[in-house]
Write a protein that holds these residues in place. Sequence first.
Motif, short mmCIF file in Angstrom:
data_model
loop_
_atom_site.label_atom_id
_atom_site.label_comp_id
_atom_site.label_asym_id
_atom_site.label_seq_id
_atom_site.Cartn_x
_atom_site.Cartn_y
_atom_site.Cartn_z
N GLY A 107 -5.57 -11.21 -2.32
CA GLY A 107 -6.79 -10.58 -1.82
C GLY A 107 -7.21 -11.13 -0.47
O GLY A 107 -7.68 -10.39 0.39
N GLY A 108 -7.03 -12.43 -0.28
CA GLY A 108 -7.32 -13.01 1.03
C GLY A 108 -6.33 -12.58 2.08
O GLY A 108 -6.71 -12.26 3.21
N ARG A 109 -5.07 -12.53 1.72
CA ARG A 109 -4.01 -12.12 2.65
C ARG A 109 -4.22 -10.68 3.12
O ARG A 109 -4.04 -10.37 4.28
N HIS A 110 -4.61 -9.80 2.19
CA HIS A 110 -4.77 -8.39 2.52
C HIS A 110 -6.23 -8.02 2.81
O HIS A 110 -6.52 -6.84 3.03
N ARG A 111 -7.10 -9.01 2.77
CA ARG A 111 -8.53 -8.81 3.04
C ARG A 111 -9.12 -7.69 2.19
O ARG A 111 -9.77 -6.77 2.70
N TYR A 131 -7.00 -1.43 -8.20
CA TYR A 131 -7.80 -0.31 -7.70
C TYR A 131 -8.43 -0.66 -6.35
O TYR A 131 -8.36 0.12 -5.40
N LEU A 132 -9.04 -1.84 -6.28
CA LEU A 132 -9.69 -2.25 -5.03
C LEU A 132 -8.68 -2.37 -3.89
O LEU A 132 -8.96 -1.98 -2.75
N LYS A 133 -7.50 -2.87 -4.20
CA LYS A 133 -6.46 -3.02 -3.18
C LYS A 133 -5.97 -1.65 -2.71
O LYS A 133 -5.82 -1.43 -1.50
N GLU A 134 -5.74 -0.73 -3.62
CA GLU A 134 -5.32 0.63 -3.26
C GLU A 134 -6.40 1.33 -2.44
O GLU A 134 -6.10 2.01 -1.46
N ARG A 135 -7.64 1.16 -2.85
CA ARG A 135 -8.75 1.78 -2.11
C ARG A 135 -8.82 1.26 -0.70
O ARG A 135 -8.99 2.01 0.25
N HIS A 136 -8.64 -0.04 -0.55
CA HIS A 136 -8.66 -0.66 0.78
C HIS A 136 -7.47 -0.18 1.63
O HIS A 136 -7.63 0.14 2.80
N LYS A 137 -6.31 -0.09 0.98
CA LYS A 137 -5.11 0.34 1.69
C LYS A 137 -5.25 1.78 2.19
O LYS A 137 -4.91 2.07 3.33
N MET A 147 -2.62 6.59 -7.27
CA MET A 147 -2.66 5.43 -8.16
C MET A 147 -4.08 4.90 -8.32
O MET A 147 -4.36 4.26 -9.33
N LYS A 148 -4.95 5.16 -7.33
CA LYS A 148 -6.31 4.64 -7.43
C LYS A 148 -6.98 5.07 -8.72
O LYS A 148 -7.57 4.25 -9.42
N GLY A 149 -6.91 6.37 -9.02
CA GLY A 149 -7.55 6.89 -10.22
C GLY A 149 -6.97 6.28 -11.49
O GLY A 149 -7.71 5.96 -12.43
N PHE A 150 -5.66 6.11 -11.50
CA PHE A 150 -4.98 5.50 -12.64
C PHE A 150 -5.51 4.08 -12.89
O PHE A 150 -5.85 3.72 -14.02
#
Length: 105
Positions: A66-70, A95-101, A1-4
């Motif tokens: 974003g704060g909850r998931h840092r 994208y940023l959240k998937e990358r972090h995950k 999903m990141k690329g998408f």
Amino acid sequence: MKGFYLVLAILGTAVPYAAFVPWLIQHGVDIPLLLQHAIANPISLFAWLDVIISAIALLGFIIVDGGRHRVPYRGFAIVGTLTIGVSCGLPLYLYLKERHKTANL
């Protein structure tokens, strides 16, 4: 999903600016004229009000989620939302959240 999500963030930047830049070249930075054109009729006012409310909801989501998931660099999604719009800010944040995950697996 990141690329998408990354592709959508790029498209969400390029496509709106492809419509805005010609107007900007023709009229320059004329804020009163921009607002006049943006609310020229009920349907354009409807669209702008929808986008503004969506952007406010998205900003709240980015800040809280974003704060909850840092999520690192979530500020870029906030800036993207404020300078480009929801079409950039939402997929960029996702994208940023998937990358972090995936980095924390």
